[in-house]
Each structure stands twice: as C-alpha cells, then as structure tokens.
Design an enzyme around this catalytic site. Structure first.
Site, PDB file in Angstrom:
ATOM      1  N   CYS A  29      -5.661  -9.334   2.937  1.00 52.20           N
ATOM      2  CA  CYS A  29      -6.758  -8.443   3.350  1.00 52.20           C
ATOM      3  C   CYS A  29      -8.067  -9.126   3.721  1.00 52.20           C
ATOM      4  O   CYS A  29      -8.532  -8.988   4.847  1.00 52.20           O
ATOM      5  CB  CYS A  29      -7.008  -7.417   2.249  1.00 52.20           C
ATOM      6  SG  CYS A  29      -5.641  -6.277   2.100  1.00 52.20           S
ATOM      7  N   ASN A  35     -14.705  -4.598   1.923  1.00 54.67           N
ATOM      8  CA  ASN A  35     -13.965  -5.868   1.871  1.00 54.67           C
ATOM      9  C   ASN A  35     -14.832  -7.031   2.341  1.00 54.67           C
ATOM     10  O   ASN A  35     -14.811  -8.111   1.741  1.00 54.67           O
ATOM     11  CB  ASN A  35     -12.685  -5.776   2.712  1.00 54.67           C
ATOM     12  CG  ASN A  35     -11.510  -5.242   1.904  1.00 54.67           C
ATOM     13  OD1 ASN A  35     -11.665  -4.860   0.748  1.00 54.67           O
ATOM     14  ND2 ASN A  35     -10.338  -5.209   2.499  1.00 54.67           N
ATOM     15  N   LYS A  82     -14.318   1.029   4.340  1.00 54.36           N
ATOM     16  CA  LYS A  82     -13.275   0.085   3.941  1.00 54.36           C
ATOM     17  C   LYS A  82     -13.612  -1.345   4.389  1.00 54.36           C
ATOM     18  O   LYS A  82     -13.593  -2.294   3.606  1.00 54.36           O
ATOM     19  CB  LYS A  82     -11.932   0.532   4.529  1.00 54.36           C
ATOM     20  CG  LYS A  82     -10.819  -0.458   4.376  1.00 54.36           C
ATOM     21  CD  LYS A  82     -10.399  -0.631   2.924  1.00 54.36           C
ATOM     22  CE  LYS A  82      -9.438  -1.795   2.791  1.00 54.36           C
ATOM     23  NZ  LYS A  82      -8.779  -1.878   1.534  1.00 54.36           N
ATOM     24  N   ALA A 123     -16.158 -18.980  -8.248  1.00 52.57           N
ATOM     25  CA  ALA A 123     -16.067 -20.034  -7.229  1.00 52.57           C
ATOM     26  C   ALA A 123     -14.672 -20.646  -7.271  1.00 52.57           C
ATOM     27  O   ALA A 123     -14.017 -20.645  -8.306  1.00 52.57           O
ATOM     28  CB  ALA A 123     -17.119 -21.100  -7.494  1.00 52.57           C
ATOM     29  N   GLY A 124     -14.210 -21.163  -6.159  1.00 55.68           N
ATOM     30  CA  GLY A 124     -12.873 -21.756  -6.156  1.00 55.68           C
ATOM     31  C   GLY A 124     -12.457 -22.218  -4.777  1.00 55.68           C
ATOM     32  O   GLY A 124     -13.263 -22.779  -4.025  1.00 55.68           O
ATOM     33  N   VAL A 178       0.829  -1.203   0.000  1.00 56.61           N
ATOM     34  CA  VAL A 178       0.000   0.000   0.000  1.00 56.61           C
ATOM     35  C   VAL A 178       0.865   1.255   0.000  1.00 56.61           C
ATOM     36  O   VAL A 178       0.686   2.151  -0.827  1.00 56.61           O
ATOM     37  CB  VAL A 178      -0.966  -0.027   1.202  1.00 56.61           C
ATOM     38  CG1 VAL A 178      -1.675   1.300   1.365  1.00 56.61           C
ATOM     39  CG2 VAL A 178      -1.979  -1.144   1.013  1.00 56.61           C
ATOM     40  N   LYS A 202      15.312  -2.773   3.011  1.00 59.11           N
ATOM     41  CA  LYS A 202      14.285  -2.389   2.036  1.00 59.11           C
ATOM     42  C   LYS A 202      14.601  -1.021   1.438  1.00 59.11           C
ATOM     43  O   LYS A 202      14.522  -0.806   0.232  1.00 59.11           O
ATOM     44  CB  LYS A 202      12.935  -2.334   2.757  1.00 59.11           C
ATOM     45  CG  LYS A 202      11.780  -2.903   1.975  1.00 59.11           C
ATOM     46  CD  LYS A 202      10.514  -2.833   2.822  1.00 59.11           C
ATOM     47  CE  LYS A 202       9.628  -4.023   2.553  1.00 59.11           C
ATOM     48  NZ  LYS A 202       8.392  -3.994   3.355  1.00 59.11           N
TER      49      LYS A 202
HETATM   50  C1  UDX Z   1      -1.106  -2.790   3.856  1.00 64.07           C
HETATM   51  C2  UDX Z   1      -1.893  -1.948   4.845  1.00 64.07           C
HETATM   52  O1  UDX Z   1      -1.139  -1.016   5.471  1.00 64.07           O
HETATM   53  C3  UDX Z   1      -2.708  -2.830   5.703  1.00 64.07           C
HETATM   54  O2  UDX Z   1      -3.407  -2.113   6.673  1.00 64.07           O
HETATM   55  C4  UDX Z   1      -3.676  -3.431   4.761  1.00 64.07           C
HETATM   56  O3  UDX Z   1      -4.675  -4.131   5.416  1.00 64.07           O
HETATM   57  C5  UDX Z   1      -2.921  -4.336   3.815  1.00 64.07           C
HETATM   58  O4  UDX Z   1      -1.989  -3.600   3.109  1.00 64.07           O
HETATM   59  P1  UDX Z   1       1.118  -3.889   3.509  1.00 64.07           P
HETATM   60  O5  UDX Z   1       1.443  -2.734   2.646  1.00 64.07           O
HETATM   61  O6  UDX Z   1       0.867  -5.196   2.892  1.00 64.07           O
HETATM   62  O7  UDX Z   1      -0.129  -3.504   4.394  1.00 64.07           O
HETATM   63  O8  UDX Z   1       2.100  -3.984   4.746  1.00 64.07           O
HETATM   64  P2  UDX Z   1       3.571  -4.535   4.885  1.00 64.07           P
HETATM   65  O9  UDX Z   1       3.987  -5.247   3.672  1.00 64.07           O
HETATM   66  O10 UDX Z   1       3.593  -5.164   6.229  1.00 64.07           O
HETATM   67  O11 UDX Z   1       4.424  -3.190   4.917  1.00 64.07           O
HETATM   68  C6  UDX Z   1       4.454  -2.322   5.968  1.00 64.07           C
HETATM   69  C7  UDX Z   1       5.816  -1.624   6.007  1.00 64.07           C
HETATM   70  O12 UDX Z   1       5.830  -0.699   7.089  1.00 64.07           O
HETATM   71  C8  UDX Z   1       7.010  -2.553   6.207  1.00 64.07           C
HETATM   72  O13 UDX Z   1       7.946  -2.346   5.185  1.00 64.07           O
HETATM   73  C9  UDX Z   1       7.574  -2.124   7.564  1.00 64.07           C
HETATM   74  O14 UDX Z   1       8.976  -2.224   7.632  1.00 64.07           O
HETATM   75  C10 UDX Z   1       7.113  -0.686   7.662  1.00 64.07           C
HETATM   76  N1  UDX Z   1       7.044  -0.186   9.042  1.00 64.07           N
HETATM   77  C11 UDX Z   1       6.344  -0.844   9.995  1.00 64.07           C
HETATM   78  C12 UDX Z   1       7.700   0.996   9.371  1.00 64.07           C
HETATM   79  O15 UDX Z   1       8.352   1.604   8.529  1.00 64.07           O
HETATM   80  N2  UDX Z   1       7.628   1.467  10.650  1.00 64.07           N
HETATM   81  C13 UDX Z   1       6.944   0.810  11.628  1.00 64.07           C
HETATM   82  O16 UDX Z   1       6.926   1.264  12.781  1.00 64.07           O
HETATM   83  C14 UDX Z   1       6.284  -0.381  11.283  1.00 64.07           C
HETATM   84  C1  UDX Z   2      -8.582  -7.048  -1.821  1.00 64.30           C
HETATM   85  C2  UDX Z   2      -9.611  -6.030  -2.324  1.00 64.30           C
HETATM   86  O1  UDX Z   2     -10.115  -6.447  -3.601  1.00 64.30           O
HETATM   87  C3  UDX Z   2      -9.018  -4.638  -2.402  1.00 64.30           C
HETATM   88  O2  UDX Z   2     -10.020  -3.702  -2.778  1.00 64.30           O
HETATM   89  C4  UDX Z   2      -8.460  -4.282  -1.023  1.00 64.30           C
HETATM   90  O3  UDX Z   2      -7.850  -3.001  -1.059  1.00 64.30           O
HETATM   91  C5  UDX Z   2      -7.457  -5.312  -0.577  1.00 64.30           C
HETATM   92  O4  UDX Z   2      -8.067  -6.612  -0.575  1.00 64.30           O
HETATM   93  P1  UDX Z   2      -6.514  -8.387  -2.864  1.00 64.30           P
HETATM   94  O5  UDX Z   2      -6.504  -9.139  -1.583  1.00 64.30           O
HETATM   95  O6  UDX Z   2      -5.241  -7.839  -3.383  1.00 64.30           O
HETATM   96  O7  UDX Z   2      -7.537  -7.149  -2.791  1.00 64.30           O
HETATM   97  O8  UDX Z   2      -7.075  -9.360  -4.011  1.00 64.30           O
HETATM   98  P2  UDX Z   2      -8.483  -9.757  -4.638  1.00 64.30           P
HETATM   99  O9  UDX Z   2      -8.358  -9.729  -6.101  1.00 64.30           O
HETATM  100  O10 UDX Z   2      -9.591  -9.003  -4.034  1.00 64.30           O
HETATM  101  O11 UDX Z   2      -8.589 -11.308  -4.225  1.00 64.30           O
HETATM  102  C6  UDX Z   2      -8.661 -11.729  -2.884  1.00 64.30           C
HETATM  103  C7  UDX Z   2      -8.860 -13.215  -2.810  1.00 64.30           C
HETATM  104  O12 UDX Z   2     -10.157 -13.582  -3.241  1.00 64.30           O
HETATM  105  C8  UDX Z   2      -7.885 -14.033  -3.655  1.00 64.30           C
HETATM  106  O13 UDX Z   2      -7.467 -15.157  -2.906  1.00 64.30           O
HETATM  107  C9  UDX Z   2      -8.717 -14.461  -4.842  1.00 64.30           C
HETATM  108  O14 UDX Z   2      -8.277 -15.676  -5.383  1.00 64.30           O
HETATM  109  C10 UDX Z   2     -10.084 -14.608  -4.206  1.00 64.30           C
HETATM  110  N1  UDX Z   2     -11.204 -14.434  -5.145  1.00 64.30           N
HETATM  111  C11 UDX Z   2     -11.410 -13.226  -5.739  1.00 64.30           C
HETATM  112  C12 UDX Z   2     -12.063 -15.498  -5.407  1.00 64.30           C
HETATM  113  O15 UDX Z   2     -11.900 -16.614  -4.885  1.00 64.30           O
HETATM  114  N2  UDX Z   2     -13.118 -15.293  -6.262  1.00 64.30           N
HETATM  115  C13 UDX Z   2     -13.358 -14.096  -6.860  1.00 64.30           C
HETATM  116  O16 UDX Z   2     -14.334 -13.997  -7.620  1.00 64.30           O
HETATM  117  C14 UDX Z   2     -12.469 -13.031  -6.597  1.00 64.30           C
END
Ligand code: UDX
Ligand code: UDX
Length: 431
Positions: A260, A208, A204, A252-253, A11, A35
């Site tokens: 998330c 989801n 949000k 379906a799957g 994100v 990183k």
């Molecule tokens: C994101 C969103 O932030 C989360 O809320 C959402 O539900 C899913 O997507 P993501 O981007 O996947 O999470 O998180 P992650 O890959 O864990 O990255 C977070 C980063 O923040 C890491 O690189 C970590 O090192 C950094 N971090 C964490 C900081 O820089 N400072 C901190 O104190 C904690």
């Molecule tokens: C999801 C939300 O779509 C996005 O809006 C939010 O910000 C983060 O969470 P993501 O988890 O990246 O995104 O992937 P998504 O494409 O939504 O798929 C999630 C899971 O659902 C996967 O495991 C996918 O295989 C499954 N899925 C999705 C199904 O089984 N059937 C579907 O029709 C769609």
C-alpha cells in the site's frame, strides 16, 4: 443484508469475513478458480492471524460462501463491494483495469437496484468512472449507486483492524444511499463519517500518504542522529508524548514497504502532477524511502572495507512486516538482490514467508530457524521486526556465526545488551 464481495485478496476476504461475522449473508467472488477451491475447503490463501477461524465458523453457520460466478454474486446481493487489486503502472499511476473489468461485469449481470461500493484503494475520480462504466454497459434500465468506502486495515492485524476500525468513511451520492452502508457497519459501534464520493477517495490516499510521511520524516531524523550522536529511538519517544504528534508510525528503520504505502504515495504523486500541482512533499517522502536500503547496504559494505564478495550473510525476516507472509515491496528482496550483486552469499529465515520467498528468490539457502540462518555467517541482518527475533538467545546465535556482527535494520535490540554478548552492533539512527 445480502452482500457480495468481489476479489478475495487481503481486503476482500477480510471484509467478507467481517460482514458475515456481523450476521450478513456474504458471497465472495474471485475469478481465480484455485483460490476459490481452497476457500471452499476453508484453506486460507494468505497468512493472517484469526482469519481462518472466522471464515470457518461463518462457513459452518452458512453465512459466507465462495464462488467464481460473478453473476450469482451480483444477482443475490443488494450491496456489492469491489475489492480487486489496484497495482501501480511504471509511471506510478494506478492500474484500474481490474476495477474497470469488474464494473463491466456487474453492469452486465445487474437485474435490480444495486449499491456498488469501491473498497479497493483507488484514485479520486474512480467512483465517477465506475458509475459511467456501469451506465454504459448495463443491459437493463435498473438503478444503481456508486459509493466509496475505503479500507484502513493493516496486514498482520487485518481481522482485528476490520472489527475495530478507528472510523468508517462512507462517500455516497446521497444520504439515503449512505444509510444502507451505515446499517451494515452499525454493529461495530465506531465513529462513521459520511462524505461525498471524492472526499472519501481522498481521505484514503491522504491518510496513507500522511503515515508514509511520518515514517520518512523519522528516517530523515535518524540520518541526522547518526551523525550527531543522538538516539532516534529516544527522539521519537520524546516527540510521541506530544498528543498532537503521537507515538505511532515513528519507528525508524529500512523504510516503508508492502502493497500500500509505496504504491499509494506514488499514485497520489501522479494525481498531484496530473492536476498541475506541486508534488515536492511527496517527492521527498518517496526519495527518502528509496534511499533506506541502499544506505543500509553501504554501511554493511563499509564494515567489510568496501568488499562483501565471498562473505555470507544471514537474513532474519523476509516478509515486508511481521505477522504476514506478504513479500510485496519487502525490503528483504532489495537487500538480498544488492548483496548478491556484490558477490555475497545469503542464508535466510522467516517464520511464515519462506514458501512465498522460495518462489521469487534465487541462490538463497533457506534455513529452518534464525540460528540455522546464522550458521557460519559473517554477519546477521535483521530485516523484519518479528517478535521471535527480539527473544533470540544471543549467546547461541553468536556461537553459530563466523564473526559476531549484527546489522539491525529495525532497532529491535538495546545496543548495550547486544554488545555485552560480544557482538559488534549496527542499528538505525543510534550512535
Ligand atoms: C487490496 C485492495 O483492493 C487494493 O486496492 C489495496 O490498495 C490493497 O489491498 P489486495 O486485497 O491485496 O488489494 O489484492 P489482491 O491480493 O491482488 O487480490 C485481489 C483479488 O481479486 C485476486 O484474488 C484476484 O483474483 C481477484 N480478481 C481480480 C477478481 O476476482 N476479478 C478480477 O477481475 C480481478
Ligand atoms: C497500511 C496502512 O497502515 C493501512 O491503514 C492501509 O489500509 C494499508 O496500508 P500495511 O501496509 O498493511 O498497512 O502495514 P503498516 O503496518 O502500515 O506498515 C507499512 C510499512 O511501513 C511496513 O513496511 C512497515 O515496516 C513500515 N513502518 C511502519 C515503518 O517503517 N515504521 C513505522 O513506524 C511503521
């Protein structure tokens, strides 16, 4: 505008890159030194189509930079996005410790008015929590506001989604604060909704959970279709033409995985119960999802007369969905673990998630291609619907295998076509 993004996960990094591409000065902060070192060399820590190009271009044009120094990021920016991880605790509650610690650090370094924006997915009430933390820990009496601006991007199409969102939601304490965020997003020319902070946080989770519900709904229908002789693919198609239902998220799957849907649905259930409300709808969505893999594995076992020990399976697809190398809550891990517990041998292939998989899986033979993964197997199991699996040469695949059996967890093939090539074919929700 000067923007700081704290956290360079999916994100944070994509958000930072998008704002830079829209012409802002962006400073991305992460406490993970390795990183940041990689990012300074324009090496991406994650696989995401288009991300490297946009980061590289904006680095060259001086609009995006990377640092571990949060003080620098906070001092230089008017708007500060919090995009750190919000993983689940064992009881489903969201672990807010990363958000809390970043809020304290922001408070500590603030030297002028700041807009602090929660971009991480956080339960309703977190905006208020962040506001209280900053109030308690600021060292100077500088003003600030806290905004909720949830992110809706999907992994695998994150850059595209963040440039072309269906909507922008801004939960702000006042119209004046919302305007600053509106300005930031204006170049995208998409619908923007301004709400209070709590409503934005709920939008949000509700979004989801609703999408997760659609997936569990169609999976429950698939179970009935299997017994009734109906085809869930046709059922979903027929339902989807109704504009009120729509075609999306009715595939379906093996159920929903990823970083998330599972955690956000659990978290919303936790919040529901905390408020003393009835969580049975979310209970069912989660229970249906949790049974997808065990049900699928039972079917595989049945085919082998209840005993898969000594059998070899070729797993196609390890990532939780196509176009990503992310293995968080990936169905592959669960299937492999269950089959290994029952004494099966595993070969596996994924177009991009192999390196990540090697770090978490044991006793798996990692293959160079889908055909290599099929070598000498008693069945091939399709776990992730990567496009390259849809286009496999089935003749060649069959020749590699000991027995021509396919278990398709994502319905990527037409049953008649696969059977024509001499395969025994099992899929989801189809007779
Ligand atoms: C994101 C969103 O932030 C989360 O809320 C959402 O539900 C899913 O997507 P993501 O981007 O996947 O999470 O998180 P992650 O890959 O864990 O990255 C977070 C980063 O923040 C890491 O690189 C970590 O090192 C950094 N971090 C964490 C900081 O820089 N400072 C901190 O104190 C904690
Ligand atoms: C999801 C939300 O779509 C996005 O809006 C939010 O910000 C983060 O969470 P993501 O988890 O990246 O995104 O992937 P998504 O494409 O939504 O798929 C999630 C899971 O659902 C996967 O495991 C996918 O295989 C499954 N899925 C999705 C199904 O089984 N059937 C579907 O029709 C769609």
């Amino acid at each position: 505008m000067n923007v700081c993004v704290i956290g360079t996960g999916y994100v944070g990094l994509v958000t930072g890159a998008t704002f830079a591409d829209l012409g802002n000065e962006v400073i991305c902060v992460d406490k993970d030194e390795s990183k940041i070192e990689r990012l300074k060399r324009a090496e991406m820590p994650i696989y995401e189509p288009g991300l490297e190009e946009i980061v590289r271009r904006n680095m060259e044009e001086g609009r995006i930079s990377f640092t571990t120094d949060i003080a620098e990021g906070v001092k230089r920016s008017l708007v500060i996005f919090i995009a750190v991880g919000t993983p689940p605790k064992d009881n489903g509650e969201t672990d807010l410790s990363q958000v809390e610690s970043v809020a304290k650090e922001i408070a500590y370094h603030m030297d002028s008015y700041k807009i602090v924006v929660n971009k991480s997915t956080v339960p309703v009430g977190t905006g208020d929590l962040v506001r209280r933390i900053i109030e308690q820990h600021r060292r100077r009496q500088v003003d600030f506001d806290v905004v909720s601006n949830p992110e809706f991007l999907k992994e695998g199409s994150a850059v595209y989604d963040s440039m072309h969102p269906d909507r922008i939601v801004i939960g702000a304490p006042s119209q004046h604060v919302a305007m600053a965020l509106l300005e930031l997003y204006a170049p995208l020319e998409v619908p923007m909704l301004i709400t209070d902070v709590e409503s934005a946080e709920m939008i949000k989770y509700a979004s989801n959970a609703f999408l997760a519900t659609k997936i569990s709904f169609i999976n429950a229908i698939a179970n009935i279709c299997e017994k009734a002789g109906a085809d869930v693919m046709l059922v979903a198609k027929g339902m989807g033409y109704d504009k009120r239902i729509g075609h999306e998220f009715l595939q379906a799957g093996l159920g929903f995985g990823g970083s998330c849907f599972p955690k956000d649905t659990l978290s919303l259930r936790h919040v529901t119960r905390k408020f003393g409300e009835d969580s049975s709808l979310l209970d069912a969505v989660l229970a249906i999802n949790e049974d997808r893999v065990p049900r699928f594995v039972r079917r595989i076992e049945q085919r082998f007369a209840g005993d898969v020990s000594g059998k070899t399976f070729g797993i196609l697809g390890l990532a939780f969905k196509p176009n990503t190398d992310d293995l968080r809550e990936a169905k592959s891990l669960e299937i492999i673990r269950l089959l290994q517990e029952k004494g099966a041998r595993i070969r596996a292939y994924d177009p991009v998630a192999m390196e990540n998989a090697k770090a978490v899986l044991e006793n798996v033979t990692f293959s160079k291609s889908a055909y290599d993964a099929a070598e000498g197997t008693d069945a091939v199991i399709i776990v992730t619907d990567w496009n390259e699996f849809k286009l496999l040469n089935l003749e060649k695949l069959r020749e590699k295998m000991r027995q021509p059996i396919i278990f398709d967890g994502r319905n990527i093939y037409q049953p008649e076509r696969v059977r024509k090539y001499g395969f025994e074919y099992f899929s989801i929700g189809r007779p």
